[in-house]
Write a protein that holds these residues in place. Structure first.
Motif, PDB file in Angstrom:
ATOM      1  N   PRO A  82      41.492 114.205  -2.926  1.00 47.10           N
ATOM      2  CA  PRO A  82      41.356 113.283  -1.780  1.00 47.10           C
ATOM      3  C   PRO A  82      39.892 112.891  -1.576  1.00 47.10           C
ATOM      4  O   PRO A  82      39.250 113.298  -0.595  1.00 47.10           O
ATOM      5  CB  PRO A  82      41.918 114.087  -0.608  1.00 47.10           C
ATOM      6  N   PHE A  83      39.359 112.108  -2.511  1.00 49.52           N
ATOM      7  CA  PHE A  83      37.927 111.816  -2.516  1.00 49.52           C
ATOM      8  C   PHE A  83      37.477 111.103  -1.247  1.00 49.52           C
ATOM      9  O   PHE A  83      36.401 111.393  -0.716  1.00 49.52           O
ATOM     10  CB  PHE A  83      37.563 110.967  -3.741  1.00 49.52           C
ATOM     11  N   ALA A  84      38.262 110.151  -0.763  1.00 46.38           N
ATOM     12  CA  ALA A  84      37.870 109.406   0.434  1.00 46.38           C
ATOM     13  C   ALA A  84      37.690 110.347   1.621  1.00 46.38           C
ATOM     14  O   ALA A  84      36.742 110.207   2.408  1.00 46.38           O
ATOM     15  CB  ALA A  84      38.907 108.329   0.745  1.00 46.38           C
ATOM     16  N   ARG A  85      38.598 111.309   1.775  1.00 53.50           N
ATOM     17  CA  ARG A  85      38.490 112.276   2.866  1.00 53.50           C
ATOM     18  C   ARG A  85      37.246 113.147   2.708  1.00 53.50           C
ATOM     19  O   ARG A  85      36.499 113.365   3.668  1.00 53.50           O
ATOM     20  CB  ARG A  85      39.745 113.155   2.903  1.00 53.50           C
ATOM     21  N   GLY A  92      29.838 112.191   7.559  1.00 57.67           N
ATOM     22  CA  GLY A  92      29.761 112.564   8.973  1.00 57.67           C
ATOM     23  C   GLY A  92      28.919 113.798   9.209  1.00 57.67           C
ATOM     24  O   GLY A  92      28.060 113.824  10.099  1.00 57.67           O
ATOM     25  N   ILE A  93      29.147 114.845   8.404  1.00 57.88           N
ATOM     26  CA  ILE A  93      28.386 116.092   8.559  1.00 57.88           C
ATOM     27  C   ILE A  93      26.906 115.844   8.312  1.00 57.88           C
ATOM     28  O   ILE A  93      26.046 116.314   9.069  1.00 57.88           O
ATOM     29  CB  ILE A  93      28.939 117.158   7.595  1.00 57.88           C
ATOM     30  N   SER A  94      26.577 115.086   7.264  1.00 55.99           N
ATOM     31  CA  SER A  94      25.171 114.848   6.926  1.00 55.99           C
ATOM     32  C   SER A  94      24.474 114.008   7.989  1.00 55.99           C
ATOM     33  O   SER A  94      23.345 114.320   8.390  1.00 55.99           O
ATOM     34  CB  SER A  94      25.074 114.159   5.561  1.00 55.99           C
ATOM     35  N   LEU A  95      25.121 112.955   8.462  1.00 56.19           N
ATOM     36  CA  LEU A  95      24.488 112.075   9.454  1.00 56.19           C
ATOM     37  C   LEU A  95      24.287 112.790  10.784  1.00 56.19           C
ATOM     38  O   LEU A  95      23.232 112.640  11.423  1.00 56.19           O
ATOM     39  CB  LEU A  95      25.330 110.815   9.648  1.00 56.19           C
ATOM     40  N   VAL A  96      25.268 113.568  11.216  1.00 52.93           N
ATOM     41  CA  VAL A  96      25.114 114.310  12.483  1.00 52.93           C
ATOM     42  C   VAL A  96      24.022 115.364  12.347  1.00 52.93           C
ATOM     43  O   VAL A  96      23.209 115.558  13.264  1.00 52.93           O
ATOM     44  CB  VAL A  96      26.450 114.953  12.902  1.00 52.93           C
ATOM     45  N   THR A  97      23.986 116.047  11.201  1.00 54.16           N
ATOM     46  CA  THR A  97      22.931 117.044  10.974  1.00 54.16           C
ATOM     47  C   THR A  97      21.553 116.395  10.980  1.00 54.16           C
ATOM     48  O   THR A  97      20.602 116.946  11.555  1.00 54.16           O
ATOM     49  CB  THR A  97      23.164 117.766   9.633  1.00 54.16           C
ATOM     50  N   TYR A 239      27.111 123.643  -0.854  1.00 55.16           N
ATOM     51  CA  TYR A 239      28.284 124.135  -1.592  1.00 55.16           C
ATOM     52  C   TYR A 239      28.642 125.567  -1.188  1.00 55.16           C
ATOM     53  O   TYR A 239      29.797 125.854  -0.850  1.00 55.16           O
ATOM     54  CB  TYR A 239      28.016 124.077  -3.103  1.00 55.16           C
ATOM     55  N   LEU A 240      27.669 126.465  -1.216  1.00 53.49           N
ATOM     56  CA  LEU A 240      27.952 127.873  -0.944  1.00 53.49           C
ATOM     57  C   LEU A 240      28.484 128.080   0.466  1.00 53.49           C
ATOM     58  O   LEU A 240      29.495 128.772   0.667  1.00 53.49           O
ATOM     59  CB  LEU A 240      26.684 128.713  -1.162  1.00 53.49           C
ATOM     60  N   TRP A 241      27.817 127.466   1.461  1.00 55.65           N
ATOM     61  CA  TRP A 241      28.222 127.698   2.852  1.00 55.65           C
ATOM     62  C   TRP A 241      29.625 127.149   3.139  1.00 55.65           C
ATOM     63  O   TRP A 241      30.460 127.881   3.700  1.00 55.65           O
ATOM     64  CB  TRP A 241      27.191 127.100   3.799  1.00 55.65           C
ATOM     65  N   PRO A 242      29.950 125.902   2.807  1.00 53.96           N
ATOM     66  CA  PRO A 242      31.337 125.452   3.033  1.00 53.96           C
ATOM     67  C   PRO A 242      32.366 126.280   2.271  1.00 53.96           C
ATOM     68  O   PRO A 242      33.490 126.476   2.740  1.00 53.96           O
ATOM     69  CB  PRO A 242      31.319 123.998   2.540  1.00 53.96           C
ATOM     70  N   LEU A 243      32.001 126.761   1.092  1.00 49.49           N
ATOM     71  CA  LEU A 243      32.920 127.603   0.320  1.00 49.49           C
ATOM     72  C   LEU A 243      33.247 128.888   1.074  1.00 49.49           C
ATOM     73  O   LEU A 243      34.364 129.418   0.962  1.00 49.49           O
ATOM     74  CB  LEU A 243      32.291 127.931  -1.032  1.00 49.49           C
ATOM     75  N   GLU A 249      41.703 121.853   3.584  1.00 42.60           N
ATOM     76  CA  GLU A 249      41.294 120.787   2.680  1.00 42.60           C
ATOM     77  C   GLU A 249      40.741 119.587   3.420  1.00 42.60           C
ATOM     78  O   GLU A 249      39.810 118.930   2.950  1.00 42.60           O
ATOM     79  CB  GLU A 249      42.481 120.357   1.814  1.00 42.60           C
ATOM     80  N   GLU A 250      41.287 119.287   4.609  1.00 42.68           N
ATOM     81  CA  GLU A 250      40.841 118.103   5.348  1.00 42.68           C
ATOM     82  C   GLU A 250      39.450 118.257   5.942  1.00 42.68           C
ATOM     83  O   GLU A 250      38.873 117.290   6.435  1.00 42.68           O
ATOM     84  CB  GLU A 250      41.826 117.769   6.466  1.00 42.68           C
ATOM     85  N   LEU A 251      38.853 119.448   5.876  1.00 44.95           N
ATOM     86  CA  LEU A 251      37.508 119.681   6.405  1.00 44.95           C
ATOM     87  C   LEU A 251      36.456 119.842   5.311  1.00 44.95           C
ATOM     88  O   LEU A 251      35.273 119.984   5.614  1.00 44.95           O
ATOM     89  CB  LEU A 251      37.495 120.933   7.291  1.00 44.95           C
ATOM     90  N   ARG A 252      36.869 119.795   4.068  1.00 44.39           N
ATOM     91  CA  ARG A 252      35.937 120.092   2.977  1.00 44.39           C
ATOM     92  C   ARG A 252      35.006 118.916   2.679  1.00 44.39           C
ATOM     93  O   ARG A 252      35.423 117.760   2.731  1.00 44.39           O
ATOM     94  CB  ARG A 252      36.718 120.451   1.706  1.00 44.39           C
ATOM     95  N   PRO A 253      33.744 119.203   2.337  1.00 46.85           N
ATOM     96  CA  PRO A 253      32.806 118.146   1.904  1.00 46.85           C
ATOM     97  C   PRO A 253      32.973 117.841   0.419  1.00 46.85           C
ATOM     98  O   PRO A 253      33.729 118.508  -0.291  1.00 46.85           O
ATOM     99  CB  PRO A 253      31.436 118.760   2.198  1.00 46.85           C
ATOM    100  N   VAL A 254      32.241 116.848  -0.058  1.00 44.90           N
ATOM    101  CA  VAL A 254      32.426 116.377  -1.434  1.00 44.90           C
ATOM    102  C   VAL A 254      32.065 117.425  -2.475  1.00 44.90           C
ATOM    103  O   VAL A 254      32.662 117.451  -3.559  1.00 44.90           O
ATOM    104  CB  VAL A 254      31.613 115.090  -1.702  1.00 44.90           C
ATOM    105  N   MET A 255      31.093 118.289  -2.190  1.00 45.99           N
ATOM    106  CA  MET A 255      30.675 119.242  -3.206  1.00 45.99           C
ATOM    107  C   MET A 255      31.773 120.234  -3.563  1.00 45.99           C
ATOM    108  O   MET A 255      31.844 120.702  -4.700  1.00 45.99           O
ATOM    109  CB  MET A 255      29.416 119.993  -2.750  1.00 45.99           C
ATOM    110  N   LEU A 256      32.631 120.574  -2.614  1.00 41.93           N
ATOM    111  CA  LEU A 256      33.727 121.484  -2.923  1.00 41.93           C
ATOM    112  C   LEU A 256      34.794 120.815  -3.783  1.00 41.93           C
ATOM    113  O   LEU A 256      35.595 121.491  -4.432  1.00 41.93           O
ATOM    114  CB  LEU A 256      34.362 122.007  -1.629  1.00 41.93           C
ATOM    115  N   GLY A 257      34.806 119.482  -3.796  1.00 42.58           N
ATOM    116  CA  GLY A 257      35.793 118.781  -4.599  1.00 42.58           C
ATOM    117  C   GLY A 257      35.606 118.984  -6.085  1.00 42.58           C
ATOM    118  O   GLY A 257      36.550 118.770  -6.864  1.00 42.58           O
TER     119      GLY A 257
END
Length: 304
Positions: A82-85, A92-97, A239-243, A249-257
């Motif tokens: 689900p690349f778009a998600r 969103g996470i990067s811009l808010v951070t 990558y490490l922290w989200p892992l 799955e709906e909360l994962r960032p692109v690096m976990l994909g």
């Protein structure tokens, strides 16, 4: 009859200058090719099937889109994950951070650089000292703490207090808002702004927050751009922290994909296509702010 004779020493210096300039330009081109080579290989390989990637690997064809070239790998990426998600989550996470980091770190640096209060040098030293601690040493204690912190959630039309931030968006944002290097970079830049501007604003009745908002921050464009880039990159590449803290799955960032492509059969063309798509936003960000980034590093990052 007067004969004009060219000055040999001056002609020799001019020739040496031309040779030096040619060597410098050649060196720049070679360095550019050295650093651009892996990116070129990445983008070109994303257009080729796996068999051709390995067939071209030991020749110059690996850097040229020749042979069976198509966008099939990109289509397969969207079918496999689900690349778009993932992309929207990371954006969103990067811009808010970045937004919260600019506010929090600049306010802290403003207090250290412009206000006079006892112990500020000790506080600044403590902030800089945290740079020696690698994130890996703090990861496990941080997981324990975020699992104990309260948070307000919506239950219908009512707010409900819950405990634990695991598997949420805020656990991927809030722990990385405050950053010691960003505070130090802002501090270095703020100290280069004349304090006479503060005094003039104070005489006009401005408070410290108004001076921060209307005087100091508008003059700190290069520092803002640099901190934005340096905050965006770790947030985007996390990558490490989200892992460790995200299971849904709906909360994962692109690096976990990237994990999805190493399950069962590995398609390297799809891996290259996925890596290309998550690299392009970073390249676009840097190219958009490269002048401000270089200017800030040159003017404040190397000050003593």
């Amino acid at each position: 009859m007067t004969t004009v004779v060219e000055n040999p020493p001056r002609a020799g210096r001019s020739a040496r200058r031309r040779r030096t300039s040619w060597l410098v330009q050649t060196g720049r081109i070679l360095l550019a090719l050295l650093f651009a080579g892996p990116l070129l290989f990445l983008f070109v390989s994303s257009l080729k099937p796996d068999l051709q990637i390995f067939a071209d690997l030991r020749s110059w064809r690996a850097f040229v889109p020749l042979g069976h070239v198509s966008f099939a790998n990109y289509s397969a990426v969207f079918a496999r994950v689900p690349f778009a998600r993932f992309l929207m989550n990371s954006i969103g996470i990067s811009l808010v951070t970045v937004a919260l980091g600019l506010l929090v770190n600049s306010l802290a640096a403003f207090a250290l650089a412009r206000l006079q209060w006892r112990g500020k040098q000790l506080v600044l030293t403590g902030i800089i000292a945290t740079l020696i601690l690698p994130f890996e040493t703090l990861a496990l204690p941080l997981v324990w703490w975020v699992n104990k912190l309260p948070w307000l959630t919506m239950n219908g039309f009512h707010l409900q207090l819950t405990t634990g931030w695991l598997d949420t968006y805020q656990v991927q944002i809030i722990p990385f808002v405050a950053n010691a290097f960003s505070v130090y970079l802002f501090y270095q830049y703020f100290t280069s702004i004349p304090k006479e501007l503060d005094e003039a604003a104070r005489m006009d009745g401005a408070g410290w927050f108004r001076i921060y908002r209307n005087v100091v921050m508008p003059l700190s464009g290069p520092a803002i751009a640099t901190v934005a880039i340096l905050t965006f990159l770790p947030a985007w590449n996390s990558y490490l922290w989200p892992l460790m803290v995200v299971q849904s799955e709906e909360l994962r960032p692109v690096m976990l994909g990237i994990q999805y492509f190493f399950q069962l059969n590995v398609s390297w063309g799809q891996v290259m296509a996925y890596a290309s798509m998550i690299t392009l936003p970073v390249l676009a960000l840097f190219l958009a702010f490269q002048k401000a980034f270089i200017g800030s590093i040159a003017s404040s990052g190397v000050k003593g």
